[in-house]
Scaffold this motif. Sequence first.
Motif, PDB file in Angstrom:
ATOM      1  N   LEU A   1       4.405  10.160   4.243  1.00  0.00           N
ATOM      2  CA  LEU A   1       3.589   9.176   3.542  1.00  0.00           C
ATOM      3  C   LEU A   1       3.698   7.799   4.196  1.00  0.00           C
ATOM      4  O   LEU A   1       2.682   7.143   4.476  1.00  0.00           O
ATOM      5  CB  LEU A   1       4.019   9.091   2.079  1.00  0.00           C
ATOM      6  N   LEU A   2       4.920   7.352   4.440  1.00  0.00           N
ATOM      7  CA  LEU A   2       5.101   6.048   5.070  1.00  0.00           C
ATOM      8  C   LEU A   2       4.484   6.020   6.465  1.00  0.00           C
ATOM      9  O   LEU A   2       3.907   5.008   6.880  1.00  0.00           O
ATOM     10  CB  LEU A   2       6.593   5.717   5.154  1.00  0.00           C
TER      11      LEU A   2
ATOM     12  N   ILE B   1       0.843  -1.203   0.000  1.00  0.00           N
ATOM     13  CA  ILE B   1       0.000   0.000   0.000  1.00  0.00           C
ATOM     14  C   ILE B   1       0.875   1.248   0.000  1.00  0.00           C
ATOM     15  O   ILE B   1       0.617   2.214  -0.735  1.00  0.00           O
ATOM     16  CB  ILE B   1      -0.939  -0.014   1.218  1.00  0.00           C
ATOM     17  N   ALA B   2       1.946   1.238   0.815  1.00  0.00           N
ATOM     18  CA  ALA B   2       2.862   2.384   0.846  1.00  0.00           C
ATOM     19  C   ALA B   2       3.555   2.556  -0.502  1.00  0.00           C
ATOM     20  O   ALA B   2       3.771   3.685  -0.960  1.00  0.00           O
ATOM     21  CB  ALA B   2       3.897   2.189   1.954  1.00  0.00           C
ATOM     22  N   ALA B   3       3.905   1.446  -1.156  1.00  0.00           N
ATOM     23  CA  ALA B   3       4.554   1.526  -2.465  1.00  0.00           C
ATOM     24  C   ALA B   3       3.620   2.150  -3.497  1.00  0.00           C
ATOM     25  O   ALA B   3       4.052   2.952  -4.337  1.00  0.00           O
ATOM     26  CB  ALA B   3       4.993   0.133  -2.920  1.00  0.00           C
ATOM     27  N   ALA B   4       2.344   1.788  -3.438  1.00  0.00           N
ATOM     28  CA  ALA B   4       1.375   2.400  -4.349  1.00  0.00           C
ATOM     29  C   ALA B   4       1.310   3.910  -4.121  1.00  0.00           C
ATOM     30  O   ALA B   4       1.293   4.697  -5.079  1.00  0.00           O
ATOM     31  CB  ALA B   4      -0.003   1.766  -4.145  1.00  0.00           C
ATOM     32  N   GLY B   5       1.308   4.309  -2.852  1.00  0.00           N
ATOM     33  CA  GLY B   5       1.308   5.734  -2.553  1.00  0.00           C
ATOM     34  C   GLY B   5       2.570   6.421  -3.028  1.00  0.00           C
ATOM     35  O   GLY B   5       2.531   7.538  -3.558  1.00  0.00           O
ATOM     36  N   TYR B   6       3.719   5.753  -2.877  1.00  0.00           N
ATOM     37  CA  TYR B   6       4.992   6.338  -3.294  1.00  0.00           C
ATOM     38  C   TYR B   6       5.023   6.546  -4.803  1.00  0.00           C
ATOM     39  O   TYR B   6       5.501   7.569  -5.289  1.00  0.00           O
ATOM     40  CB  TYR B   6       6.143   5.429  -2.866  1.00  0.00           C
TER      41      TYR B   6
ATOM     42  N   VAL C   1      -6.550   8.256   1.476  1.00  0.00           N
ATOM     43  CA  VAL C   1      -7.455   7.641   0.497  1.00  0.00           C
ATOM     44  C   VAL C   1      -7.038   6.200   0.220  1.00  0.00           C
ATOM     45  O   VAL C   1      -7.885   5.287   0.155  1.00  0.00           O
ATOM     46  CB  VAL C   1      -7.481   8.466  -0.800  1.00  0.00           C
ATOM     47  N   LEU C   2      -5.746   5.972   0.054  1.00  0.00           N
ATOM     48  CA  LEU C   2      -5.263   4.603  -0.163  1.00  0.00           C
ATOM     49  C   LEU C   2      -5.588   3.713   1.035  1.00  0.00           C
ATOM     50  O   LEU C   2      -6.048   2.574   0.874  1.00  0.00           O
ATOM     51  CB  LEU C   2      -3.757   4.621  -0.403  1.00  0.00           C
ATOM     52  N   SER C   3      -5.344   4.232   2.229  1.00  0.00           N
ATOM     53  CA  SER C   3      -5.575   3.429   3.430  1.00  0.00           C
ATOM     54  C   SER C   3      -7.044   3.092   3.615  1.00  0.00           C
ATOM     55  O   SER C   3      -7.387   1.979   4.026  1.00  0.00           O
ATOM     56  CB  SER C   3      -5.048   4.177   4.665  1.00  0.00           C
ATOM     57  N   LEU C   4      -7.922   4.028   3.311  1.00  0.00           N
ATOM     58  CA  LEU C   4      -9.353   3.807   3.523  1.00  0.00           C
ATOM     59  C   LEU C   4      -9.978   2.905   2.466  1.00  0.00           C
ATOM     60  O   LEU C   4     -11.088   2.397   2.674  1.00  0.00           O
ATOM     61  CB  LEU C   4     -10.087   5.150   3.545  1.00  0.00           C
ATOM     62  N   THR C   5      -9.319   2.706   1.340  1.00  0.00           N
ATOM     63  CA  THR C   5      -9.910   1.890   0.273  1.00  0.00           C
ATOM     64  C   THR C   5      -9.142   0.587   0.045  1.00  0.00           C
ATOM     65  O   THR C   5      -9.725  -0.495   0.072  1.00  0.00           O
ATOM     66  CB  THR C   5      -9.958   2.694  -1.035  1.00  0.00           C
ATOM     67  N   LEU C   6      -7.837   0.693  -0.172  1.00  0.00           N
ATOM     68  CA  LEU C   6      -7.059  -0.490  -0.519  1.00  0.00           C
ATOM     69  C   LEU C   6      -6.845  -1.414   0.679  1.00  0.00           C
ATOM     70  O   LEU C   6      -6.837  -2.642   0.530  1.00  0.00           O
ATOM     71  CB  LEU C   6      -5.710  -0.061  -1.105  1.00  0.00           C
ATOM     72  N   THR C   7      -6.688  -0.845   1.869  1.00  0.00           N
ATOM     73  CA  THR C   7      -6.458  -1.686   3.052  1.00  0.00           C
ATOM     74  C   THR C   7      -7.648  -2.607   3.344  1.00  0.00           C
ATOM     75  O   THR C   7      -7.462  -3.823   3.516  1.00  0.00           O
ATOM     76  CB  THR C   7      -6.140  -0.811   4.278  1.00  0.00           C
TER      77      THR C   7
END
Length: 695
Positions: A252-253, A217-222, A330-336
């Motif tokens: 971000l991380l 998930i962090a890599a997607a954000g990066y 947004v990534l955390s609330l959807t992809l996680t």
Amino acid sequence: MGSVAATRFGHGYRFVVTRGRWAVVAFWVAVVTLVVAFVPQSHAGGGFGDFLPPDDPVLQTQERILREFRVPFLSGTTVVVHEPGGLSLLTRADSYLWALATTQRNLQGRTPPGPDQVIAAIPVPTGRADTTVTFLYGSEGTGIVGMARLGNQYSAHFQTQRSVETYVTGFVPAQVAQGDYLNARIGLFELASLILILFVVALAFRSVLAPLAVVSIAAAGYLIYLPVLNVVASAIGFEVPGQLEPVLLALLLGVVTDYCVLFFHTFRHEIHSGAGNLAAAQHAVERNASIIAVAGLTVAGGTISLLAAPFEIFRALGPALALTVVIGVVLSLTLTPALMTILGWRLFTVVPVRGSRQAKIVGATVSATGDLERREKKLVDRLIRRGPALVATTLVLVALGAAVVPLAQARFDLSFAAGLPKTDPVAEGAQLLQDAGLRGITAPTEVLLEQTGIVSERPALLRLEEALTQQDGVADVLGPGDSPFTDPRGVIMSENGNAARFIVIFDSDPLAAQAIDDVRTLQANVNLLAIEAGLPNAEVTVTGQTVIASKVADQTRLSLIVVLIVALLIELVILIIYLRALVAPVVLLLCSALSVAAALGLTTLLFQGILGHQGLTFYAPFAAAVLLIALGSDYNVFAVGPIWRETKQRPLAEALSIACQAPHRRSRSPVSSSRPRSLWSPSSRSRPSARSRLP
């Protein structure tokens, strides 16, 4: 009506991120692919650019000096030629002739010089037989990277002489060198951060897949945030200095890891309680999504407060940090939640076995977690009593108060060279000048005197020159007394005879804290010195890069105060709305402010007290303070959110005890005695529980 809409939105959101899990994953894979393929992947910004606006009095004084005098003395790039046993006569002559040839070549050119060209090379008297110093000036449009490159090209002329040491130093090469070191090591920083995340998450969940999911998930954000940031920066018209890119990455991380861990923690306990994958994921989303959304809002609000900074450099950082937080949230609330639903109990296994659900859960995970929870409960039950709580609070406040004390000695400076490795050529050149007592020659300070016919006041000017040499931190002064000519117009005296100047060289790093203190003392005394020298009617102005560094330090301190106040107000409003209270948010934010001050105090103690640095590089404490106050509010939401929820059903003491326990124990009926089903029961593995059938 609003409550009904919120409920429907919550149901719809949970449905999409859990039942629509594969669509969510496919969506983010497509987004990452498109961004990587079509959006430029360049790094954020280069250097810091101009520190002061063009209408600043310091820069206006420099403009007047350029109009009055033929020879400039303020340069960011300095070439040092040195020979330990003393420069030969031939080498000394070559140093001056090469500067003259370079300057004349551009003066005699038929067309104006384009960017990335040296238009002038000015030798500066050093009074030493073993060292020559030359200032370089670039054509209009030459950036700091180009100027550093031109310095290296110019110095290459002397590198054919084996006994001669040549260095390019000064503010511009130092800033470029620092940026190069950061860019060269940003990959190592990223790798170390990922390894640390993998280790901590693996240890916390005794799992292999959990840390890999967080890193994914962090890599997607990066892969998304930096290209998107570049596009937004170009559209809005701001640039983030490359030196601050690690701050963005750390933020971000940090937010992605925090939010994933919060989701995983609840999800694991739901799985251990016998819930199916879908039901466990939905319950984790139900419990944590609103807390994460509010926490992310507080972080974004804290970072966007940078727009209130008086210092323009820091204002550009606000949108960058806020955008980074938004992408992480947004990534955390959807992809996680989607990954949790897909992986299910496998998320907390050591080695998944293909074709079998009998993957081994980390040895004694449930029992170890239970032991930890029992110890936590004992500690919490003690701390919620008034006496122990008072003692603990007092001890914490005393410790934080003691850590704040060194902050009073904090000094900000602009010295990029101080942070370079000692073996770096820029740092070696600076150290050579330091050993020679001429460190300040890389950025001398100019004292400008303006008065009609002042060139005829030579005796008074000589007295003032002598007085300037006696000031704190001054190593040398170049003025009328150093010229062999009776009327040295164009260099020390203006052509029209109405201005004179002195070149003041400090004995320390001209952009570090000590020189800043010395130039402030000089500014406070210079008018009195002129009067005592016999020039009561002269208008005296002090300018130069040390004065600019002094203003940057003041602007940083002011910006830090303003931004922290605005950030705290934003966080206060958010917490008041979220908690529907006033006292608790105020207390929480005061604690956050105290912890930030303590962190900065310990930083000051480490770098100024223990490591012996003159001061803190101006942007480091600023960025750290903003991140700490924003993330501190984030953790406040994490801490008080469950407590606030439990107080709706229980007295405060009981709510504290329940909220601080494992998530699967929260929000259960106090009289319920139902025993959790085994993780291995068929119903928990092969079919969804009753809860999973709820909308």
